[in-house]
Design a protein around this motif. Sequence first.
Motif, PDB file in Angstrom:
ATOM      1  N   LYS A 196     -11.412   9.482   5.291  1.00  0.00           N
ATOM      2  CA  LYS A 196     -10.038   9.379   4.792  1.00  0.00           C
ATOM      3  C   LYS A 196      -9.895   8.165   3.884  1.00  0.00           C
ATOM      4  N   LEU A 197      -8.942   8.245   2.963  1.00  0.00           N
ATOM      5  CA  LEU A 197      -8.602   7.101   2.113  1.00  0.00           C
ATOM      6  C   LEU A 197      -7.111   6.843   2.215  1.00  0.00           C
ATOM      7  N   ILE A 198      -6.750   5.581   2.403  1.00  0.00           N
ATOM      8  CA  ILE A 198      -5.341   5.182   2.415  1.00  0.00           C
ATOM      9  C   ILE A 198      -5.152   4.089   1.381  1.00  0.00           C
ATOM     10  N   SER A 199      -4.280   4.351   0.412  1.00  0.00           N
ATOM     11  CA  SER A 199      -3.951   3.353  -0.600  1.00  0.00           C
ATOM     12  C   SER A 199      -2.695   2.617  -0.165  1.00  0.00           C
ATOM     13  N   THR A 200      -2.794   1.290  -0.054  1.00  0.00           N
ATOM     14  CA  THR A 200      -1.615   0.510   0.320  1.00  0.00           C
ATOM     15  C   THR A 200      -1.228  -0.409  -0.831  1.00  0.00           C
ATOM     16  N   ILE A 201       0.067  -0.510  -1.064  1.00  0.00           N
ATOM     17  CA  ILE A 201       0.603  -1.284  -2.194  1.00  0.00           C
ATOM     18  C   ILE A 201       1.537  -2.366  -1.668  1.00  0.00           C
ATOM     19  N   GLU A 259       4.334   5.384 -11.882  1.00  0.00           N
ATOM     20  CA  GLU A 259       2.915   5.718 -12.083  1.00  0.00           C
ATOM     21  C   GLU A 259       2.194   5.868 -10.744  1.00  0.00           C
ATOM     22  N   LEU A 260       2.470   4.936  -9.841  1.00  0.00           N
ATOM     23  CA  LEU A 260       1.832   4.999  -8.517  1.00  0.00           C
ATOM     24  C   LEU A 260       2.233   6.267  -7.769  1.00  0.00           C
ATOM     25  N   LEU A 261       3.494   6.640  -7.880  1.00  0.00           N
ATOM     26  CA  LEU A 261       3.974   7.841  -7.204  1.00  0.00           C
ATOM     27  C   LEU A 261       3.436   9.113  -7.858  1.00  0.00           C
ATOM     28  N   GLU A 262       3.254   9.067  -9.176  1.00  0.00           N
ATOM     29  CA  GLU A 262       2.667  10.221  -9.878  1.00  0.00           C
ATOM     30  C   GLU A 262       1.213  10.429  -9.454  1.00  0.00           C
ATOM     31  N   ILE A 263       0.454   9.332  -9.357  1.00  0.00           N
ATOM     32  CA  ILE A 263      -0.939   9.413  -8.909  1.00  0.00           C
ATOM     33  C   ILE A 263      -0.983   9.942  -7.479  1.00  0.00           C
ATOM     34  N   LYS A 264      -0.091   9.437  -6.639  1.00  0.00           N
ATOM     35  CA  LYS A 264      -0.006   9.895  -5.250  1.00  0.00           C
ATOM     36  C   LYS A 264       0.216  11.401  -5.183  1.00  0.00           C
ATOM     37  N   LYS A 265       1.169  11.880  -6.000  1.00  0.00           N
ATOM     38  CA  LYS A 265       1.523  13.302  -5.971  1.00  0.00           C
ATOM     39  C   LYS A 265       0.424  14.170  -6.576  1.00  0.00           C
ATOM     40  N   GLU A 266      -0.065  13.784  -7.731  1.00  0.00           N
ATOM     41  CA  GLU A 266      -1.036  14.616  -8.452  1.00  0.00           C
ATOM     42  C   GLU A 266      -2.358  14.745  -7.698  1.00  0.00           C
ATOM     43  N   TYR A 267      -2.797  13.663  -7.077  1.00  0.00           N
ATOM     44  CA  TYR A 267      -4.114  13.676  -6.432  1.00  0.00           C
ATOM     45  C   TYR A 267      -4.024  13.650  -4.904  1.00  0.00           C
ATOM     46  N   ASP A 268      -2.819  13.809  -4.379  1.00  0.00           N
ATOM     47  CA  ASP A 268      -2.597  13.873  -2.932  1.00  0.00           C
ATOM     48  C   ASP A 268      -3.207  12.652  -2.229  1.00  0.00           C
ATOM     49  N   VAL A 269      -2.860  11.462  -2.741  1.00  0.00           N
ATOM     50  CA  VAL A 269      -3.362  10.203  -2.186  1.00  0.00           C
ATOM     51  C   VAL A 269      -2.361   9.681  -1.153  1.00  0.00           C
ATOM     52  N   THR A 270      -2.815   9.437   0.054  1.00  0.00           N
ATOM     53  CA  THR A 270      -1.956   8.814   1.063  1.00  0.00           C
ATOM     54  C   THR A 270      -1.637   7.398   0.604  1.00  0.00           C
ATOM     55  N   THR A 271      -0.371   7.134   0.294  1.00  0.00           N
ATOM     56  CA  THR A 271       0.028   5.857  -0.300  1.00  0.00           C
ATOM     57  C   THR A 271       1.170   5.234   0.498  1.00  0.00           C
ATOM     58  N   LEU A 272       0.997   3.977   0.888  1.00  0.00           N
ATOM     59  CA  LEU A 272       2.010   3.250   1.640  1.00  0.00           C
ATOM     60  C   LEU A 272       2.462   2.039   0.835  1.00  0.00           C
ATOM     61  N   TYR A 331      -7.956   1.294 -10.423  1.00  0.00           N
ATOM     62  CA  TYR A 331      -7.186   1.867  -9.322  1.00  0.00           C
ATOM     63  C   TYR A 331      -7.378   3.380  -9.258  1.00  0.00           C
ATOM     64  N   LYS A 332      -7.271   4.027 -10.410  1.00  0.00           N
ATOM     65  CA  LYS A 332      -7.405   5.489 -10.445  1.00  0.00           C
ATOM     66  C   LYS A 332      -8.795   5.928  -9.983  1.00  0.00           C
ATOM     67  N   LYS A 333      -9.822   5.235 -10.465  1.00  0.00           N
ATOM     68  CA  LYS A 333     -11.194   5.597 -10.073  1.00  0.00           C
ATOM     69  C   LYS A 333     -11.390   5.447  -8.567  1.00  0.00           C
ATOM     70  N   VAL A 334     -10.820   4.405  -8.000  1.00  0.00           N
ATOM     71  CA  VAL A 334     -11.003   4.133  -6.578  1.00  0.00           C
ATOM     72  C   VAL A 334     -10.331   5.172  -5.698  1.00  0.00           C
ATOM     73  N   VAL A 335      -9.083   5.513  -6.019  1.00  0.00           N
ATOM     74  CA  VAL A 335      -8.329   6.399  -5.127  1.00  0.00           C
ATOM     75  C   VAL A 335      -8.554   7.885  -5.420  1.00  0.00           C
ATOM     76  N   ILE A 336      -9.121   8.187  -6.592  1.00  0.00           N
ATOM     77  CA  ILE A 336      -9.305   9.605  -6.966  1.00  0.00           C
ATOM     78  C   ILE A 336     -10.735  10.073  -6.728  1.00  0.00           C
ATOM     79  N   ASP A 337     -11.720   9.266  -7.126  1.00  0.00           N
ATOM     80  CA  ASP A 337     -13.136   9.686  -7.041  1.00  0.00           C
ATOM     81  C   ASP A 337     -13.559   9.936  -5.587  1.00  0.00           C
TER      82      ASP A 337
END
Length: 431
Positions: A168-173, A225-238, A425-431
């Motif tokens: 699992k990956l969790i992105s925290t901001i 932008e952060l919310l768009e990345i979260k939505k488009e790539y289904d990234v768990t973001t807090l 950021y994109k490479k880390v949470v998407i790849d």
Amino acid sequence: MLLVYTHKITPRLNYIFKHYFVRILQIPVVFTTKVDEFVAHSGPKITYSKTPLGSEFFIRSHDLLFEQGINDIDITVSKWDKVPCFFAAGETSSIPFDIFAAGFYLMSRYEEYLPHVQDKHERFPAEESLAVKNGFIEKPVIDIWAYKFLEQLKIKFPNYNYKEREYKLISTIDVDNAFAYKHKGVVRTFGGFLNDIFHVRLFNFWYRLLSILNFRPDPFNTFNELLEIKKEYDVTTLFFFLIGDYTTFDKNISSSSNKFKSLIKSVADYAKVGLHPSYFTVKNAEKLKKEKLRLENIINTPITFSRQHYLRLSIPETYQNLIDLDIEEDYTMGYAKVVGFRASTCTPFYFYDLDFEIQTPLKIFPFAIMDVTLKEYMKLSNEESLNKIMKLKEEVKKVNGTFITLFHNETLSENEYWKGWKTIYKKVVID
């Protein structure tokens, strides 16, 4: 189901065995102190004690899980194949180290209860830790030990149906500064202009003016932008919002600002929002309570998770205060100066309070990397930072763990200081 025979069932033993077997290896575990019950069991079973009962799978136990309180422990780190380990178990043991006692020592943060010199922010220094001193801070050794142990268990019990957990990956901001220039109030805004002039930062002066006059977006307002990345790539973001009163260390805009409240509410509509307790809450329960209520009143939802500002963590006091306020999850477990695994695991775990010798309901989510660590403390280039992050991510993937990242909203600003970090950021949470 795995049956564990031991001469004494203690809270420490129950706690660490369940971390290894239930949370990492997905194997239900029960304990017994009765020899006849152990002998009669037909499924996988192990003995954890000083001497084996017969020719069963045996792990010679260290005393740590049967003790209470804090003692000065002599630790010698050796290698289990190529993996650092300690608490050697001797030749009669089926594995060469007592990974359960070692795991408890690391995960309970036993060493942080021992006398130590604090850093300037009253934190436990990374360089004082066993993991940094012995060069294994960048490996989730507890999870690695668990899988090495599983290899031996499969040889002994090949017919058991072993499950595998998922990576699992969790992105925290962290939102320390929601805006670079806007909504700071007259005094702070005027002071910002004077500071730009005094330090001859003409571009900064110009950008500040354009942002305040709404001719240019505020560079730190990267939330869409952060919310768009979260939505488009289904990234768990807090998101963790700092809403404490203004101090030398807490410089977000005022929590009474309608623009700030509106921002928090809009983010909370699309992602989970947690508290970023301010600098001086580390040992101040009243201040912590005040800030929790403040955020709850803004989003009209109970706040259940948090991360301390400046990663200021005083174990066990800070965690005890969080528990008293019904915080269920904390994301502070990591170092500011180095990347890696402060508790030596990439699996969320419950805080064990050595003061009271109990497993608490507070779940700890250890992060592996922070943007500021890489750029400011370790002085790495963008390429070096990305390589370091991906290396750590791969370590977590090897053990199907949970990779937790810590970025800030300004990291995606693409200003002069953070140029290129949006791509990172994109490479880390998407790849």
